[in-house]
Scaffold this active site. Sequence first.
Site: not given
Length: 725
Positions: A363, A399
Amino acid sequence: MHFPGLAAQACSPHPDVEVPLEVWPGRPFPLGATYDGAGTNFSLFSEIAESVELCLFDEQGREERVQLPEVDGFCWHGYLPGIEPGQRYGFRVRGPWDPARGLLCNHHKLLMDPYGKAFQGGVDWDESCFLYRWNDHDARNDLDSAPHVPRSIVTNPWFDWEGDRPPHVPRHETVIYEVHVKGFTQRHPGVPEQLRGTYAGLGHPAAIAHLKRLGVTTIELLPVHQFVHDHFLAERGLRNYWGYNSIGFLAPHNDYAANPHAGSQVQEFKQMVKALHAEGLEVILDVVYNHTAEGNHLGPVLSFKGIDNPAYYRLVPDDPRHYYDTTGTGNSLNMRHPHTLQLIMDSLRYWVLEMHVDGFRFDLAATLARELHEVDMLSSFFDIIHQDPVISQVKLIAEPWDLGEGGYQVGNFPPLWSEWNGKYRDTLRDFWRGVPHAFQEFAARFTGSGDLYQSDTRRPTASINFVTAHDGFTLRDLVSYEQKRNDANGEDNRDGEGHNRSANCGVEGPSEDPVVRTCRDRQRRNFLATLFLSQGVPMLLGGDEIGRTQRGNNNAYCQDNETSWFDWECVDQGMLDFTTRLIRFRKDHPVFRRRRWFHGAPIRDTPDIAWLRPDGVEMSDEDWTSGEPLTLGVFLNGQEIPTPDDRGQRVVDDSFLVLFNAREDEVEWHVPHEKFGRRWRVVIDTATGFAGHDAGAEVDASVPLPVEGRTVVVLERQDEDGRPS
């Protein structure tokens, strides 16, 4: 006071007399609590501590403190014989208190073990959980937090994996399914009620049966590290559903365990992985190493802040009371500190070696590359990852952005990494809602985004292709809403992305109009067909295949309810069948999942790829800049796949013509039969929902083929005897 595992020591002739705990020197490594069959070694890193107390709790919550006797290399440690799995514990750290310098030691705060492998309980947001008094933010808070924060748990490292082995799905054969442990199983009628919403539920045969039927290969779980339900959400009566608020990087989240016993979540998670592996399904974790649940200077003190705040967090250089934040959550982990890097690497290795997971999706990964201010792809984090003999061998997905300056890094991650391709998502959404778009952009995304990944020797599998993901509209909502509907989140609809590149087919929200419903179903099929026919790695948002809706909420991070949970009573069977057939079609045809880039030039005879206008003429340089931007065709030559299979044999596939029409009106297509083939058969038509090798309509190249508006048609070349060629 009774502690689990100390019965063997309680052989005193006076049973009412407490036996003092034995404390041996122990070892500085491994960090955390390590049970060896006879006792447990405890070790905690803190560079600023003056002393560290180990706090042991019995089942009634009574506490006994033991000072760790040794310190080596800033690791405070001790060994306690007789302490067994299930023992509840925490730490108290004595040291400097100087918030202006970022030093926050306060022994009145019970601290969770950064290396804890399991936790029990949660945070109840009592005032004692904070470092300041609520009525005076400058006043030190010496209230004892122990009754109000989670306990760390000593775990049993032994588990019978029964020969479990990772599936090792090749990257070009991977189909990712992004899913939430609880959301997938909470309402599943085939999962026993007591197992719904848990690791055991996801590992249940009824849950696995859906995944197997669908044909996905790899399950990407939303965060399962131990996380905290935010204070502001608790005040609104909400919960952190997604879990991007980690506090324990080695522990599976305790709320997802069906077994209530302390530490049982570890065994249950392993059992889930073993069950999924037995069916050939990989498990990837969405991990949040960019920040923690402790927030900014007004957030709680649960672990890292009270242990060694300057080591674990990036502080503002000229104002270390405050945190440098590129994540929008209040803090960022300090990737420049060796012990923070060590924690992350130890966590990753633990999940691979001990929990048997197959990879990670990072993330806000750009934050991990920030050593000073700018994103640096040569940072220590990537150096360590690439050199590690364990982590470098699993699937690594970034990401590739964060909220800081220069944080959008799509296409810039190093070799070995794949990336969530935000440009793919945006291009496909624009194309299918009829926004004029450059041919080059659509062509690049469909063929693996070579403009982003080819220059550094990466392959098409560097691109994780997706149309929808957990953060945003579901696929059904993408074609039903043009405005977000996030009022239930309690932020007056201010949260969530405002520019969704969505189109509602003329009506906002639910509609019974058959014309609108037909348009929406066709658009969903267009998105799915384009996704699974594109080069790269497709990622399907869990629930899109059954028509899941969040009723226009595009930021359901706090909706731990029917808004987010799968509704298995309202399955769109037609969409499920279509998606299943698409995935099977992709698996059957390697021309749609090539390992190498297209060349656009003949290798043996005809080109491996050719782009066509509706009149059948190959596109010229001028066409790429001035042609009709919403209609194009592509020929994919199954005879020109340059890479061999795993055993060195030549890969040969059928050849296909894929026709895209994003216009509202019908377009007549002319197939250039002299070069590409005279006879064809329809194998996919999103206007009708047809997909597969059943007897589709035959197409004679000498006769124009009408392609309806907003439709994908795939033609398979046939030989003179009507066989695929």
